[in-house]
Design a protein around this motif. Sequence first.
Motif, PDB file in Angstrom:
ATOM      1  N   TYR A 128      -3.597  19.645 -30.594  1.00 57.35           N
ATOM      2  CA  TYR A 128      -3.039  18.314 -30.372  1.00 57.35           C
ATOM      3  C   TYR A 128      -2.674  18.112 -28.900  1.00 57.35           C
ATOM      4  CZ  TYR A 128      -2.549  17.737 -35.420  1.00 57.35           C
ATOM      5  OH  TYR A 128      -2.800  17.620 -36.757  1.00 57.35           O
ATOM      6  N   ASP A 129      -2.933  16.934 -28.416  1.00 61.08           N
ATOM      7  CA  ASP A 129      -2.449  16.564 -27.094  1.00 61.08           C
ATOM      8  C   ASP A 129      -1.195  15.729 -27.280  1.00 61.08           C
ATOM      9  OD1 ASP A 129      -4.273  17.709 -25.293  1.00 61.08           O
ATOM     10  OD2 ASP A 129      -5.770  16.226 -25.861  1.00 61.08           O
ATOM     11  N   ILE A 130      -0.476  15.522 -26.202  1.00 61.97           N
ATOM     12  CA  ILE A 130       0.710  14.690 -26.344  1.00 61.97           C
ATOM     13  C   ILE A 130       0.728  13.555 -25.324  1.00 61.97           C
ATOM     14  CG2 ILE A 130       1.970  16.707 -27.175  1.00 61.97           C
ATOM     15  CD1 ILE A 130       3.594  16.699 -24.764  1.00 61.97           C
ATOM     16  N   THR A 131       1.324  12.480 -25.734  1.00 62.81           N
ATOM     17  CA  THR A 131       1.430  11.270 -24.915  1.00 62.81           C
ATOM     18  C   THR A 131       2.858  10.776 -24.996  1.00 62.81           C
ATOM     19  OG1 THR A 131      -0.834  10.658 -25.472  1.00 62.81           O
ATOM     20  CG2 THR A 131       0.561   8.931 -24.618  1.00 62.81           C
ATOM     21  N   PHE A 132       3.327  10.222 -23.907  1.00 60.50           N
ATOM     22  CA  PHE A 132       4.685   9.686 -23.923  1.00 60.50           C
ATOM     23  C   PHE A 132       4.685   8.291 -24.515  1.00 60.50           C
ATOM     24  CE2 PHE A 132       4.876  12.772 -20.447  1.00 60.50           C
ATOM     25  CZ  PHE A 132       5.935  13.529 -20.882  1.00 60.50           C
ATOM     26  N   ILE A 133       5.663   8.057 -25.354  1.00 62.56           N
ATOM     27  CA  ILE A 133       5.822   6.738 -25.951  1.00 62.56           C
ATOM     28  C   ILE A 133       6.959   6.021 -25.226  1.00 62.56           C
ATOM     29  CG2 ILE A 133       6.535   5.522 -28.042  1.00 62.56           C
ATOM     30  CD1 ILE A 133       3.732   6.722 -28.101  1.00 62.56           C
ATOM     31  N   ASN A 134       6.726   4.795 -24.864  1.00 63.14           N
ATOM     32  CA  ASN A 134       7.786   4.034 -24.210  1.00 63.14           C
ATOM     33  C   ASN A 134       7.655   2.584 -24.619  1.00 63.14           C
ATOM     34  OD1 ASN A 134       5.399   4.720 -22.329  1.00 63.14           O
ATOM     35  ND2 ASN A 134       6.098   2.728 -21.697  1.00 63.14           N
ATOM     36  N   HIS A 135       8.526   1.770 -24.149  1.00 58.46           N
ATOM     37  CA  HIS A 135       8.436   0.380 -24.606  1.00 58.46           C
ATOM     38  C   HIS A 135       8.316  -0.616 -23.481  1.00 58.46           C
ATOM     39  CE1 HIS A 135      13.111   0.303 -24.870  1.00 58.46           C
ATOM     40  NE2 HIS A 135      12.675   0.601 -23.689  1.00 58.46           N
ATOM     41  N   ASN A 136       7.964  -0.125 -22.326  1.00 61.56           N
ATOM     42  CA  ASN A 136       7.691  -1.108 -21.298  1.00 61.56           C
ATOM     43  C   ASN A 136       6.364  -0.819 -20.635  1.00 61.56           C
ATOM     44  OD1 ASN A 136      10.487   0.412 -20.785  1.00 61.56           O
ATOM     45  ND2 ASN A 136       9.000   1.005 -19.234  1.00 61.56           N
ATOM     46  N   ILE A 137       5.392  -0.603 -21.496  1.00 62.72           N
ATOM     47  CA  ILE A 137       4.072  -0.315 -20.984  1.00 62.72           C
ATOM     48  C   ILE A 137       3.442  -1.616 -20.495  1.00 62.72           C
ATOM     49  CG2 ILE A 137       3.035  -0.513 -23.284  1.00 62.72           C
ATOM     50  CD1 ILE A 137       1.971   2.122 -20.777  1.00 62.72           C
ATOM     51  N   GLY A 138       3.100  -1.612 -19.209  1.00 60.28           N
ATOM     52  CA  GLY A 138       2.489  -2.806 -18.630  1.00 60.28           C
ATOM     53  C   GLY A 138       3.375  -4.022 -18.772  1.00 60.28           C
ATOM     54  N   TRP A 139       2.789  -5.138 -18.959  1.00 60.67           N
ATOM     55  CA  TRP A 139       3.519  -6.384 -19.078  1.00 60.67           C
ATOM     56  C   TRP A 139       3.981  -6.610 -20.518  1.00 60.67           C
ATOM     57  CZ3 TRP A 139      -1.168  -4.827 -19.213  1.00 60.67           C
ATOM     58  CH2 TRP A 139      -1.980  -5.259 -20.253  1.00 60.67           C
ATOM     59  N   THR A 140       3.253  -6.011 -21.462  1.00 60.50           N
ATOM     60  CA  THR A 140       3.489  -6.282 -22.866  1.00 60.50           C
ATOM     61  C   THR A 140       4.839  -5.756 -23.294  1.00 60.50           C
ATOM     62  OG1 THR A 140       2.690  -4.177 -23.649  1.00 60.50           O
ATOM     63  CG2 THR A 140       1.070  -5.866 -23.256  1.00 60.50           C
ATOM     64  N   GLY A 141       5.486  -6.461 -24.170  1.00 59.52           N
ATOM     65  CA  GLY A 141       6.778  -5.994 -24.664  1.00 59.52           C
ATOM     66  C   GLY A 141       6.626  -5.234 -25.958  1.00 59.52           C
ATOM     67  N   MET A 142       5.840  -4.191 -25.945  1.00 56.76           N
ATOM     68  CA  MET A 142       5.632  -3.424 -27.171  1.00 56.76           C
ATOM     69  C   MET A 142       6.886  -2.653 -27.562  1.00 56.76           C
ATOM     70  SD  MET A 142       1.960  -1.586 -27.257  1.00 56.76           S
ATOM     71  CE  MET A 142       0.914  -2.123 -25.935  1.00 56.76           C
ATOM     72  N   THR A 143       7.119  -2.578 -28.842  1.00 62.47           N
ATOM     73  CA  THR A 143       8.184  -1.698 -29.309  1.00 62.47           C
ATOM     74  C   THR A 143       7.611  -0.288 -29.395  1.00 62.47           C
ATOM     75  OG1 THR A 143       7.617  -1.933 -31.634  1.00 62.47           O
ATOM     76  CG2 THR A 143       9.102  -3.569 -30.708  1.00 62.47           C
ATOM     77  N   TYR A 144       8.488   0.671 -29.635  1.00 66.17           N
ATOM     78  CA  TYR A 144       8.035   2.039 -29.762  1.00 66.17           C
ATOM     79  C   TYR A 144       6.977   2.156 -30.855  1.00 66.17           C
ATOM     80  CZ  TYR A 144      12.030   3.534 -26.936  1.00 66.17           C
ATOM     81  OH  TYR A 144      12.927   3.716 -25.924  1.00 66.17           O
ATOM     82  N   LEU A 145       7.275   1.523 -31.981  1.00 64.90           N
ATOM     83  CA  LEU A 145       6.352   1.600 -33.111  1.00 64.90           C
ATOM     84  C   LEU A 145       4.999   0.996 -32.759  1.00 64.90           C
ATOM     85  CD1 LEU A 145       5.688   2.220 -36.021  1.00 64.90           C
ATOM     86  CD2 LEU A 145       6.805   0.102 -36.698  1.00 64.90           C
ATOM     87  N   GLU A 146       5.040  -0.138 -32.094  1.00 65.53           N
ATOM     88  CA  GLU A 146       3.785  -0.783 -31.703  1.00 65.53           C
ATOM     89  C   GLU A 146       2.995   0.094 -30.741  1.00 65.53           C
ATOM     90  OE1 GLU A 146       5.186  -5.444 -32.211  1.00 65.53           O
ATOM     91  OE2 GLU A 146       5.514  -4.391 -30.324  1.00 65.53           O
ATOM     92  N   HIS A 147       3.706   0.715 -29.851  1.00 67.41           N
ATOM     93  CA  HIS A 147       3.032   1.600 -28.913  1.00 67.41           C
ATOM     94  C   HIS A 147       2.350   2.758 -29.654  1.00 67.41           C
ATOM     95  CE1 HIS A 147       3.282   3.799 -24.768  1.00 67.41           C
ATOM     96  NE2 HIS A 147       2.057   3.626 -25.186  1.00 67.41           N
ATOM     97  N   CYS A 148       3.034   3.257 -30.661  1.00 68.35           N
ATOM     98  CA  CYS A 148       2.460   4.347 -31.451  1.00 68.35           C
ATOM     99  C   CYS A 148       1.192   3.907 -32.159  1.00 68.35           C
ATOM    100  CB  CYS A 148       3.471   4.841 -32.488  1.00 68.35           C
ATOM    101  SG  CYS A 148       4.807   5.796 -31.774  1.00 68.35           S
TER     102      CYS A 148
END
Lengths: 342, 342
Positions: free
Chosen positions: B96-116
């Motif tokens: 498995y690789d790992i990626t950081f989850i955050n909620h201010n990716i780019g301009w979009t206001g994604m929530t953590y869940l959406e980012h996942c």
Amino acid sequence: MAVTIKDVSARCGLSISTVSKAFNNYADISAETRELVHRTAREIGYYPNAIARTLKTNRSYNLGVLFQEERGTGLTHSFFASVLDAFKSECEKHGYDITFINHNIGWTGMTYLEHCRYRNVDGVCVVCANFYAAEVVELVASDIPVVTIDHAFSNRSCVLSENIEGMKALVAHAAALGHRRIAYVHGEHASVTENRITGFYRGLSEHGIEHVPEYLLESVYDSPEAGAEAVRKLMALPTPPTCILMPDDHSALGALSAAKELGLRVPEDVSIGGYDGSRITQMTQPRITTVVQDAQRMGRQAAIYLIDRIENPRTAGSEMGLIPAMLQPGESIGPVPSQHQD
Amino acid sequence: MAVTIKDVSARCGLSISTVSKAFNNYADISAETRELVHRTAREIGYYPNAIARTLKTNRSYNLGVLFQEERGTGLTHSFFASVLDAFKSECEKHGYDITFINHNIGWTGMTYLEHCRYRNVDGVCVVCANFYAAEVVELVASDIPVVTIDHAFSNRSCVLSENIEGMKALVAHAAALGHRRIAYVHGEHASVTENRITGFYRGLSEHGIEHVPEYLLESVYDSPEAGAEAVRKLMALPTPPTCILMPDDHSALGALSAAKELGLRVPEDVSIGGYDGSRITQMTQPRITTVVQDAQRMGRQAAIYLIDRIENPRTAGSEMGLIPAMLQPGESIGPVPSQHQD
DNA sequence: ATGTGATTCGAAAGCGATTTCGGCATCGTG
DNA sequence: CACGATGCCGAAATCGCTTTCGAATCACAT
């Protein structure tokens, strides 16, 4: 489970293509339909799936980060952790996520380059690896955009800390306090190390100090134990140095405790210098005189170079960012003890 | 550019399906063809593209890591960096690789869940976030496998450090050295904090020490400055404590320098305790008495739980890993000064 | 010869998006 | 009124891979 483009298209009675184009700001979509699409997307919580998009466009908005693995200390190294942290923040601002690149993923014996292709990363930041390793060279020579930190490859962007100047400033500081027997305990072979040694030599000669071979010792980065050992060796010399510059702040901590064991006060009996400017230097007694590397700026700059290269493949050239390092005087380098002045 | 499954199929005169099945160990592929496929794949350097595979199978072999972002100190926090490092290593072992989850990716206001969902991660490890935030709760309540560290949600796997026991051990250590005026400077509101406070109380009562409200002070984790301030406040009390337990080792460093400023020797005049067991505790003078949290084991265990949950969705339940914490005596907690004994 | 079962492989659909190209109104103009 | 231009949208191919299901082959018993 997840809501797809199909759901959006069904809900507003438009074709999939139209929805896609609305999302990608195509000119042949009227303002009203674009608005409609965005509205319903928001309603049902739709976000284009990054995987599907990547497959089609070959752009993953994912950047690889290559960390050293031979030695255990990857993320736990405070300097590199800071660099990575800043790199990550800057990437996120531009809509990129980051993934770690390694070469022992699962059972497969993927090389770094293969791992990058496997994950379709848009670019890679090589933070702290053995830059001489064949695998790293292969990656750097590939068509994948690369930015390196603290090592320069021809034709690739890089971010360098001004190690020569930083080291010179440190030597100058010691010299100004009267030191002439200055030792340098340096880290393992690397560009950084070579540059610092160069800075050390230049600093000495600029102050008319001749270099004593016994005063240059190789140690290991980030190892208080190895640092302590080096200090013991140096202080056992017939004419020990009055000032010892260490490869980094953690090593300087080791030097401090070695000095204490030897019954030497710092800086009254011997002076100790560090490097990096980590937080702990401000919390020790005495505070460690060090050279601050602007890790935040280095990470940020690396991200900017890399993303520029990815998004403007024609215009963007290979840039070299020189980040100044700054002397941060503490108390661990003091005036030369009078009985030692020559 | 990249070599695909089509290249392999063409080169050995087999269909794409056959090649795929050879790679996925399907039973209806003869040993010879399987061998042929693997050989030619190796020859032309083929690896299945993770993106395409993910799109089809909905398994990304990518795990999300959720780090706190409100305060700057994410990766630079040594304890969490260790946890993450161990988590990462264990994940890589399993492919498995790992990626950081955050909620201010780019301009979009994604929530953590959406980012996942956007990145199709197979699971998420919540390392250090505000577990009470709506976004985090939403993520944990979703169908995505989750493991949390140092916080327990019902029906989800978690890894906890034995904070109550750890704190009790620390108090017991101080009590054994004669301390009865023990203060605790604790961190911000969090499960960890609550548990440590509980451990603190229990430790006190087990040694028949009654708790003085003024001796419990709130500070901030990982802040030497705030720690120093707390120490100043405590020592200004009419009857100051003889032993001050700090929220973590960095804060303890701050406490050490505050004590020095006040002209107090540690541990002769006042004792100081830390928590975490970071490397620096062994390099200070005096060495800091602390409680070692096994960050490596915590990260590893989290990875094991998470991957188990992903790969065995039926059988795997929600597990709770309790990782013991161990008292590590240093020199910063010493016997109670005689004039203070009551 | 024929039927049966086991073994091995391939055709094709589909994952969720992007993008080219063509179709259909609508509109202005001669 | 006819005709080309313009604006807006949809059909379909495609990215690289997985997976179902049917087809082909062969051995062997009937």
